[in-house]
Scaffold this active site. Structure first.
Site, short mmCIF file in Angstrom:
data_model
loop_
_atom_site.label_atom_id
_atom_site.label_comp_id
_atom_site.label_asym_id
_atom_site.label_seq_id
_atom_site.Cartn_x
_atom_site.Cartn_y
_atom_site.Cartn_z
N CYS A 79 0.84 -1.20 0.00
CA CYS A 79 0.00 0.00 0.00
C CYS A 79 0.88 1.25 0.00
O CYS A 79 1.65 1.46 -0.93
CB CYS A 79 -0.99 -0.03 1.15
N HIS A 180 -3.99 -4.35 -0.18
CA HIS A 180 -3.64 -4.98 1.10
C HIS A 180 -3.79 -6.50 0.97
O HIS A 180 -4.90 -7.02 1.07
CB HIS A 180 -4.55 -4.48 2.22
N GLU A 182 -3.08 -8.73 3.08
CA GLU A 182 -3.56 -9.30 4.35
C GLU A 182 -5.07 -9.17 4.52
O GLU A 182 -5.67 -9.82 5.38
CB GLU A 182 -2.83 -8.65 5.53
#
Length: 207
Positions: A79, A180, A182
């Site tokens: 990011c 992102h 995750e």
């Protein structure tokens, strides 16, 4: 040790959990000596480009991050962390970045809703080892108002959002993901698994 760089950017615990979920031991640190000895580096980030660079400077981390990247250490920017890899940003002024990739961070045009927030698909741009566990068209989760405007040579995958947004970029041992991973469910975890494999088998090379 695999190091998630802590420069006060927040959101580190969820990233740490994602790496632990795929079996990669990671440590969060802003200690220059720890980072110098890292076997891989993950540079995360949320917030503003200029403030992030100021914080890296305050913690005396800029030189060690550049050195590790240039030495061939596996390096992943996520990011804002991906944007920091570039030469400059035009976010609320003009700021100098780490300069590891050529290009400038620019605001997404107002022809679309800004910020770009939510799920968007990846379009593969070229073959790259990081994509081996993913499919063209996989959806990943974005939250950003700025994007990298740079030569296509480093683009691995992109997303369409008013402009062609570089979503995954690569130069030798250096990778960046604008989204992102995750927060991107199975597709994101698969990318992190591949990064882990590339660390484990030392297939990333600075040559």
């Amino acid at each position: 040790m695999n190091i998630i760089v802590d420069y006060g950017a927040g959101n580190l615990s969820s990233l740490q959990r994602a790496f632990e979920q795929i079996g990669l031991d990671v440590e969060i640190s802003d200690d220059k000596e720890v980072i110098q000895n890292a076997s891989s580096i993950i540079l995360p980030g949320v917030g503003a480009f200029g403030a992030a660079m100021d914080e890296l400077k305050k913690r005396n981390l800029i030189d060690v991050l550049k050195k590790k990247a240039m030495e061939g250490t596996p390096f992943l920017g996520i990011c804002l962390g991906m944007q920091l890899l570039y030469e400059f940003s035009e976010e609320e002024g003009k700021y100098e970045g780490l300069g590891l990739l050529k290009g400038t961070i620019k605001r997404i045009p107002d022809t679309v809703k800004v910020p770009h927030m939510g799920w968007n698909s990846l379009t593969f741009y070229k073959n790259d080892p990081i994509l081996k566990n993913n499919l063209d068209g996989d959806y990943v989760y974005f939250v950003h108002s700025y994007y990298a405007q740079a030569d296509d040579e480093n683009i691995v995958a992109y997303s369409d959002y008013g402009v062609k947004v570089p979503a995954i970029v690569n130069s030798k041992n250096i990778y960046g993901m604008q989204f992102h991973p995750e927060k991107s469910s199975e597709a994101g975890l698969n990318l992190l698994k591949t990064f882990k494999e590339m660390i484990s088998y030392e297939t990333i090379s600075s040559n």
